[in-house]
Design a protein around this motif. Structure first.
Motif, PDB file in Angstrom:
ATOM      1  N   ASN A  32       5.124   0.210  -7.795  1.00  0.00           N
ATOM      2  CA  ASN A  32       5.745  -0.022  -9.100  1.00  0.00           C
ATOM      3  C   ASN A  32       6.571  -1.305  -9.144  1.00  0.00           C
ATOM      4  OD1 ASN A  32       7.857   0.909  -7.596  1.00  0.00           O
ATOM      5  ND2 ASN A  32       8.793   2.067  -9.251  1.00  0.00           N
ATOM      6  N   TYR A  33       6.935  -1.846  -7.948  1.00  0.00           N
ATOM      7  CA  TYR A  33       7.681  -3.113  -8.000  1.00  0.00           C
ATOM      8  C   TYR A  33       6.825  -4.207  -8.629  1.00  0.00           C
ATOM      9  CZ  TYR A  33       5.285  -4.620  -3.690  1.00  0.00           C
ATOM     10  OH  TYR A  33       4.352  -4.969  -2.760  1.00  0.00           O
ATOM     11  N   LEU A  34       5.497  -4.071  -8.505  1.00  0.00           N
ATOM     12  CA  LEU A  34       4.606  -5.082  -9.083  1.00  0.00           C
ATOM     13  C   LEU A  34       4.738  -5.151 -10.605  1.00  0.00           C
ATOM     14  CD1 LEU A  34       1.317  -4.671  -7.010  1.00  0.00           C
ATOM     15  CD2 LEU A  34       2.988  -6.525  -6.885  1.00  0.00           C
ATOM     16  N   ARG A  35       5.293  -4.081 -11.195  1.00  0.00           N
ATOM     17  CA  ARG A  35       5.433  -4.078 -12.654  1.00  0.00           C
ATOM     18  C   ARG A  35       6.486  -5.063 -13.118  1.00  0.00           C
ATOM     19  NH1 ARG A  35       7.164   0.985 -14.878  1.00  0.00           N
ATOM     20  NH2 ARG A  35       8.226   1.259 -12.887  1.00  0.00           N
ATOM     21  N   LEU A  62      -6.691  -6.413  -7.413  1.00  0.00           N
ATOM     22  CA  LEU A  62      -5.361  -6.109  -7.941  1.00  0.00           C
ATOM     23  C   LEU A  62      -4.539  -7.391  -8.075  1.00  0.00           C
ATOM     24  CD1 LEU A  62      -3.011  -4.017  -8.557  1.00  0.00           C
ATOM     25  CD2 LEU A  62      -2.531  -4.133  -6.107  1.00  0.00           C
ATOM     26  N   ALA A  63      -4.550  -8.216  -7.007  1.00  0.00           N
ATOM     27  CA  ALA A  63      -3.795  -9.470  -7.019  1.00  0.00           C
ATOM     28  C   ALA A  63      -4.270 -10.368  -8.164  1.00  0.00           C
ATOM     29  CB  ALA A  63      -3.938 -10.185  -5.678  1.00  0.00           C
ATOM     30  N   ASP A  79     -14.020  -2.519   1.316  1.00  0.00           N
ATOM     31  CA  ASP A  79     -13.766  -2.060  -0.055  1.00  0.00           C
ATOM     32  C   ASP A  79     -12.272  -2.052  -0.361  1.00  0.00           C
ATOM     33  OD1 ASP A  79     -16.423  -1.729  -0.599  1.00  0.00           O
ATOM     34  OD2 ASP A  79     -16.457   0.429  -0.197  1.00  0.00           O
ATOM     35  N   LEU A  80     -11.483  -1.624   0.608  1.00  0.00           N
ATOM     36  CA  LEU A  80     -10.026  -1.590   0.423  1.00  0.00           C
ATOM     37  C   LEU A  80      -9.497  -3.002   0.160  1.00  0.00           C
ATOM     38  CD1 LEU A  80      -7.292  -0.153   0.481  1.00  0.00           C
ATOM     39  CD2 LEU A  80      -7.310  -0.348   2.977  1.00  0.00           C
ATOM     40  N   VAL A  81      -9.908  -3.954   0.998  1.00  0.00           N
ATOM     41  CA  VAL A  81      -9.460  -5.340   0.830  1.00  0.00           C
ATOM     42  C   VAL A  81      -9.950  -5.892  -0.508  1.00  0.00           C
ATOM     43  CG1 VAL A  81      -9.620  -7.672   1.769  1.00  0.00           C
ATOM     44  CG2 VAL A  81      -9.310  -5.729   3.310  1.00  0.00           C
ATOM     45  N   ASP A  82     -11.193  -5.559  -0.854  1.00  0.00           N
ATOM     46  CA  ASP A  82     -11.756  -5.959  -2.148  1.00  0.00           C
ATOM     47  C   ASP A  82     -10.836  -5.484  -3.276  1.00  0.00           C
ATOM     48  OD1 ASP A  82     -13.441  -6.840  -4.097  1.00  0.00           O
ATOM     49  OD2 ASP A  82     -15.042  -5.388  -3.703  1.00  0.00           O
ATOM     50  N   GLY A  83     -10.423  -4.232  -3.180  1.00  0.00           N
ATOM     51  CA  GLY A  83      -9.548  -3.664  -4.210  1.00  0.00           C
ATOM     52  C   GLY A  83      -8.199  -4.359  -4.282  1.00  0.00           C
ATOM     53  N   ILE A  84      -7.639  -4.683  -3.131  1.00  0.00           N
ATOM     54  CA  ILE A  84      -6.330  -5.351  -3.111  1.00  0.00           C
ATOM     55  C   ILE A  84      -6.438  -6.749  -3.741  1.00  0.00           C
ATOM     56  CG2 ILE A  84      -4.484  -6.268  -1.645  1.00  0.00           C
ATOM     57  CD1 ILE A  84      -5.116  -4.027   0.365  1.00  0.00           C
ATOM     58  N   ASP A 114      -1.821 -15.356  -6.299  1.00  0.00           N
ATOM     59  CA  ASP A 114      -2.702 -15.933  -5.293  1.00  0.00           C
ATOM     60  C   ASP A 114      -2.691 -15.027  -4.080  1.00  0.00           C
ATOM     61  OD1 ASP A 114      -3.548 -18.164  -6.659  1.00  0.00           O
ATOM     62  OD2 ASP A 114      -1.879 -19.409  -5.960  1.00  0.00           O
ATOM     63  N   THR A 115      -3.795 -15.014  -3.333  1.00  0.00           N
ATOM     64  CA  THR A 115      -3.839 -14.199  -2.124  1.00  0.00           C
ATOM     65  C   THR A 115      -3.971 -15.078  -0.889  1.00  0.00           C
ATOM     66  OG1 THR A 115      -5.141 -12.687  -3.476  1.00  0.00           O
ATOM     67  CG2 THR A 115      -4.864 -12.108  -1.174  1.00  0.00           C
ATOM     68  N   VAL A 116      -3.140 -14.801   0.110  1.00  0.00           N
ATOM     69  CA  VAL A 116      -3.249 -15.452   1.419  1.00  0.00           C
ATOM     70  C   VAL A 116      -3.550 -14.369   2.442  1.00  0.00           C
ATOM     71  CG1 VAL A 116      -2.063 -16.791   3.207  1.00  0.00           C
ATOM     72  CG2 VAL A 116      -1.537 -17.225   0.793  1.00  0.00           C
ATOM     73  N   ALA A 117      -4.676 -14.457   3.109  1.00  0.00           N
ATOM     74  CA  ALA A 117      -5.006 -13.493   4.163  1.00  0.00           C
ATOM     75  C   ALA A 117      -4.423 -13.968   5.480  1.00  0.00           C
ATOM     76  CB  ALA A 117      -6.516 -13.326   4.281  1.00  0.00           C
ATOM     77  N   GLU A 118      -3.686 -13.090   6.151  1.00  0.00           N
ATOM     78  CA  GLU A 118      -3.090 -13.424   7.445  1.00  0.00           C
ATOM     79  C   GLU A 118      -4.067 -13.116   8.575  1.00  0.00           C
ATOM     80  OE1 GLU A 118       0.255 -10.762   7.719  1.00  0.00           O
ATOM     81  OE2 GLU A 118       1.575 -12.263   6.845  1.00  0.00           O
ATOM     82  N   GLY A 119      -3.908 -13.841   9.679  1.00  0.00           N
ATOM     83  CA  GLY A 119      -4.622 -13.496  10.909  1.00  0.00           C
ATOM     84  C   GLY A 119      -6.128 -13.660  10.839  1.00  0.00           C
ATOM     85  N   VAL A 120      -6.601 -14.692  10.136  1.00  0.00           N
ATOM     86  CA  VAL A 120      -8.043 -14.965  10.106  1.00  0.00           C
ATOM     87  C   VAL A 120      -8.446 -15.568  11.452  1.00  0.00           C
ATOM     88  CG1 VAL A 120      -9.924 -16.136   8.899  1.00  0.00           C
ATOM     89  CG2 VAL A 120      -7.878 -15.418   7.627  1.00  0.00           C
TER      90      VAL A 120
END
Ligand code: C2E
Ligand code: MG
Ligand code: MG
Ligand code: MG
Length: 291
Positions: A196-199, A232-233, A224-229, A239-245
């Motif tokens: 809810n903080y995203l609101r 959502l973003a 699928d989970l990452v796809d969903g996140i 913007d999305t930054v993926a860590e640990g690639v």
């Protein structure tokens, strides 16, 4: 009976070993806690900078500042070995504010060509720094002294900071964003998150924790989970930054899922401020063969 006795003796031995180890660890933590108090005045901290890369074309857009401690006897320590101890006390406030100021000073010296907001520097901020008061003033002062444009600073906060309905934190973040500073939510999905903080919390970037990146190519369910996140973003205009690639396969899949940016050993390890400046020059342009 003999077997039972042996098991008991073995159990006792194991318990004693456990207790010894526990005591050694507790003593070690106490020594670290004491050494932390003098580390800042003794100039024992330094920063390294890890590139944040646009997944579409490989150009570097910014760097995350990561704290290291040059311990007088134990040598170089990583945050995993001392941040938690610093967080337990008020020590993290002074250390974190030092890191912010050092990161901004370093970023101000990086070559940036015509670009106004790149390369940016992304700095980890502890909840305690916010709660100590005067944080927004500190940020403004550090920016003014360095001459770094506010849009070249990003602050990384964690979900824990956004837990309670802390009006003050919300206001501080809004105020900082108004000056042009960007805000990232770090280690997304691993904290005690209440979505809810995203609101209502003003944010710019979602940093997807490494646990998601490293499980990405292991199963459809994880993907699928990452796809969903990421979706959502995008809906929240973050913007999305993926860590640990670490693997080319992760890079490819993340890009296909619409993740804009990545950070990880596949691109570069954390490096000195000077090396980051050189890196920024050579990796700012579009790479010749992005795909
Ligand atoms: P973080 O903010 O999630 O930072 C990313 C961590 O992942 C860094 O660890 C980085 O070196 C590591 N990393 C990057 N790419 C890869 C990869 O491809 N594979 C693997 N296995 N690891 C990768 P580091 O430098 O040890 O920092 C650990 C944590 O300490 C940070 O996690 C952050 O939460 C905290 N930290 C670091 N600097 C500061 C600081 O100045 N202030 C505060 N409050 N916390 C800090
Ligand atoms: Mg971080
Ligand atoms: Mg992170
Ligand atoms: Mg992380």
């Amino acid at each position: 009976d003999v077997a039972l006795y042996a098991a008991k003796a073995e159990g006792k031995g194991r318990w004693l070993r456990y207790r010894q180890e526990h005591e050694v660890r507790a003593a070690e933590r106490m020594r670290l806690r004491a050494a932390l108090e003098t580390a800042l005045p003794h100039g024992e901290f330094f920063l390294e900078f890890q590139p944040i890369v646009a997944l579409a074309d490989g150009r570097t857009v910014g760097f995350e500042a990561l704290l290291r401690w040059n311990h007088p006897t134990r040598g170089r320590l990583m945050p995993g070995e001392f941040i938690e101890i610093a967080e337990e006390s008020q020590a993290i406030v002074a250390i974190g504010n030092w890191a912010l100021s050092a990161a901004v000073t370093a970023a101000a010296a990086w070559p940036h060509g015509d670009a106004r907001c790149t390369p940016y520097v992304s700095v980890n901020v502890s909840a305690r720094q916010f709660r100590a008061g005067g944080f927004t003033e500190h940020v403004r002062q550090v920016l003014a002294e360095s001459g770094l444009p506010a849009c070249r600073l990003m602050l990384e906060i964690t979900e824990t900071l956004l837990l309670g309905d802390d009006e003050q934190v919300w206001q501080d973040l809004a105020e900082l964003r108004q000056t042009g500073v960007r805000v990232a939510i770090d280690d997304f999905g691993t904290g005690y998150s209440a979505l809810n903080y995203l609101r209502h919390i003003p944010l710019d970037v979602l940093k997807l924790d490494r646990v998601f990146t490293s499980s990405l190519t292991t199963s459809q369910r994880q993907a699928d989970l990452v796809d969903g996140i990421i979706t959502l973003a995008q809906k929240m205009r973050l913007d999305t930054v993926a860590e640990g690639v670490e693997l080319p396969g992760e890079h490819d899949l993340l890009r296909r899922l619409g993740c804009g940016y990545g950070q990880g050993y596949l691109f570069a390890r954390p490096m000195s401020a000077e090396a980051a400046g050189r890196w920024a020059t050579t990796h700012a342009g579009r790479s010749p063969s992005p795909r």
